[in-house]
Motif scaffolding. Structure first.
Motif, PDB file in Angstrom:
ATOM      1  N   GLY A   1       0.774  -1.232   0.000  1.00 56.65           N
ATOM      2  CA  GLY A   1       0.000   0.000   0.000  1.00 56.65           C
ATOM      3  C   GLY A   1       0.802   1.277   0.000  1.00 56.65           C
ATOM      4  N   GLU A   2       2.090   1.214  -0.294  1.00 58.20           N
ATOM      5  CA  GLU A   2       2.880   2.441  -0.325  1.00 58.20           C
ATOM      6  C   GLU A   2       4.047   2.305  -1.306  1.00 58.20           C
ATOM      7  OE1 GLU A   2       4.440   3.237   3.522  1.00 58.20           O
ATOM      8  OE2 GLU A   2       5.614   1.391   3.631  1.00 58.20           O
ATOM      9  N   PHE A   3       4.469   3.458  -1.828  1.00 58.07           N
ATOM     10  CA  PHE A   3       5.637   3.494  -2.693  1.00 58.07           C
ATOM     11  C   PHE A   3       6.897   3.404  -1.842  1.00 58.07           C
ATOM     12  CE2 PHE A   3       2.563   5.611  -5.531  1.00 58.07           C
ATOM     13  CZ  PHE A   3       2.772   4.863  -6.677  1.00 58.07           C
ATOM     14  N   VAL A   4       7.835   2.576  -2.290  1.00 54.00           N
ATOM     15  CA  VAL A   4       9.108   2.418  -1.573  1.00 54.00           C
ATOM     16  C   VAL A   4      10.239   2.403  -2.592  1.00 54.00           C
ATOM     17  CG1 VAL A   4       8.101   1.189   0.386  1.00 54.00           C
ATOM     18  CG2 VAL A   4       8.880  -0.105  -1.601  1.00 54.00           C
ATOM     19  N   ASP A   5      11.422   2.750  -2.119  1.00 52.62           N
ATOM     20  CA  ASP A   5      12.626   2.739  -2.967  1.00 52.62           C
ATOM     21  C   ASP A   5      12.448   3.572  -4.226  1.00 52.62           C
ATOM     22  OD1 ASP A   5      13.863   1.059  -1.134  1.00 52.62           O
ATOM     23  OD2 ASP A   5      13.167  -0.755  -2.141  1.00 52.62           O
ATOM     24  N   CYS A   6      11.788   4.706  -4.073  1.00 50.20           N
ATOM     25  CA  CYS A   6      11.585   5.627  -5.202  1.00 50.20           C
ATOM     26  C   CYS A   6      12.454   6.851  -4.963  1.00 50.20           C
ATOM     27  CB  CYS A   6      10.113   6.016  -5.323  1.00 50.20           C
ATOM     28  SG  CYS A   6       8.963   4.627  -5.367  1.00 50.20           S
ATOM     29  N   SER A   7      13.751   6.704  -5.150  1.00 48.51           N
ATOM     30  CA  SER A   7      14.701   7.750  -4.768  1.00 48.51           C
ATOM     31  C   SER A   7      14.492   9.064  -5.524  1.00 48.51           C
ATOM     32  CB  SER A   7      16.136   7.261  -4.981  1.00 48.51           C
ATOM     33  OG  SER A   7      16.348   6.898  -6.334  1.00 48.51           O
ATOM     34  N   SER A   8      13.930   8.982  -6.723  1.00 48.62           N
ATOM     35  CA  SER A   8      13.720  10.196  -7.512  1.00 48.62           C
ATOM     36  C   SER A   8      12.280  10.696  -7.455  1.00 48.62           C
ATOM     37  CB  SER A   8      14.118   9.944  -8.975  1.00 48.62           C
ATOM     38  OG  SER A   8      15.491   9.612  -9.059  1.00 48.62           O
ATOM     39  N   GLY A   9      11.515  10.173  -6.500  1.00 49.19           N
ATOM     40  CA  GLY A   9      10.129  10.612  -6.344  1.00 49.19           C
ATOM     41  C   GLY A   9       9.139   9.587  -6.857  1.00 49.19           C
TER      42      GLY A   9
END
Length: 252
Positions: free
Chosen positions: A222-230
């Motif tokens: 249920g969440e975005f993870v490891d999205c270093s650039s947004g």
């Protein structure tokens, strides 16, 4: 997401052709098409699984690879497509070489596939792969896939397939022909190839977004993870545009 547990625990009973097994083989593919009322009629044409990567000469070399790995009956896949992938493709699809791949595990003894959420998920995966094969324009098959994912609990009910096909300009009969071709073995081959690709890329989380052949972002539990650039559509659009401009400059 609910994929943290192994897809195929070693303790799982091996019953290749029992309906309660999560294994989905070419034999199950044929049986399920009958059960669901997807009665097949042999056709003379092929639906090549690589159509989604064929393109013309106009700017093709500059398109940026964007690949999304999902499971068809996974709520994280639905949310990832809805919140990130579809908005991005709506804005910048002309600069993207898009590919939809699926996550599961291949089985050696019957040339089949096991899916985390059971045989109905395997059938949903095949439906969405057939949509991409028969309608290689991402605006068509991604729209159909999003429609299916929004009602993933109902996959693979015939009424859902028909409604989503009608809504996005796909012909139900073409999907039916692709799925039932070679008594289901053809669609099974599409799924097996797709699942093997995800495994070869060490992708196991639904949803995984890969940009330019590298993992760009995950959507898990249920969440975005490891999205270093947004993790917002504008962030991914920005990255695609940058890569596109660079590739275009190199090709000129």
């Amino acid at each position: 997401m609910d994929t943290k547990a192994p897809l195929l625990p070693n303790t799982e009973a091996r019953m290749p052709r029992r309906p309660i097994s999560k294994r989905f083989s070419r034999f199950h593919a044929a049986a399920f098409t009958i059960i669901l009322g997807l009665f097949w009629l042999a056709r003379t044409w092929d639906c090549h699984h690589d159509h989604q990567h064929e393109g013309g000469d106009d700017g093709w070399a500059t398109k940026v690879p964007l690949e999304v790995h999902i499971m068809s009956k996974c709520p994280d896949a639905r949310d990832c497509l809805e919140m990130l992938v579809v908005p991005v493709m709506a804005n910048i699809s002309d600069k993207v070489d898009f590919r939809l791949s699926f996550i599961g595990e291949t089985t050696d003894e019957d040339d089949g596939v096991q899916c985390m959420h059971g045989q109905t998920e395997c059938l949903g995966d095949i439906l969405e792969l057939c949509a991409a094969s028969e309608y290689p324009d991402p605006k068509l098959y991604l729209g159909f896939t999003m429609c299916m994912e929004q009602n993933y609990e109902q996959i693979p009910k015939r009424t859902l397939i028909e409604d989503c096909a009608l809504e996005h300009g796909l012909e139900f009969d073409k999907l039916n022909d692709c799925m039932s071709k070679e008594d289901g073995a053809y669609g099974m081959g599409l799924l097996r190839d797709s699942v093997q690709r995800s495994a070869d890329l060490n992708v196991s989380t639904s949803c995984t977004v890969r940009l330019n052949d590298e993992i760009r972002c995950l959507y898990d539990n249920g969440e975005f993870v490891d999205c270093s650039s947004g993790s917002k559509p504008k962030d991914l659009i920005r990255d695609i545009q940058k890569l596109y401009d660079e590739a275009k400059g190199w090709s000129e």
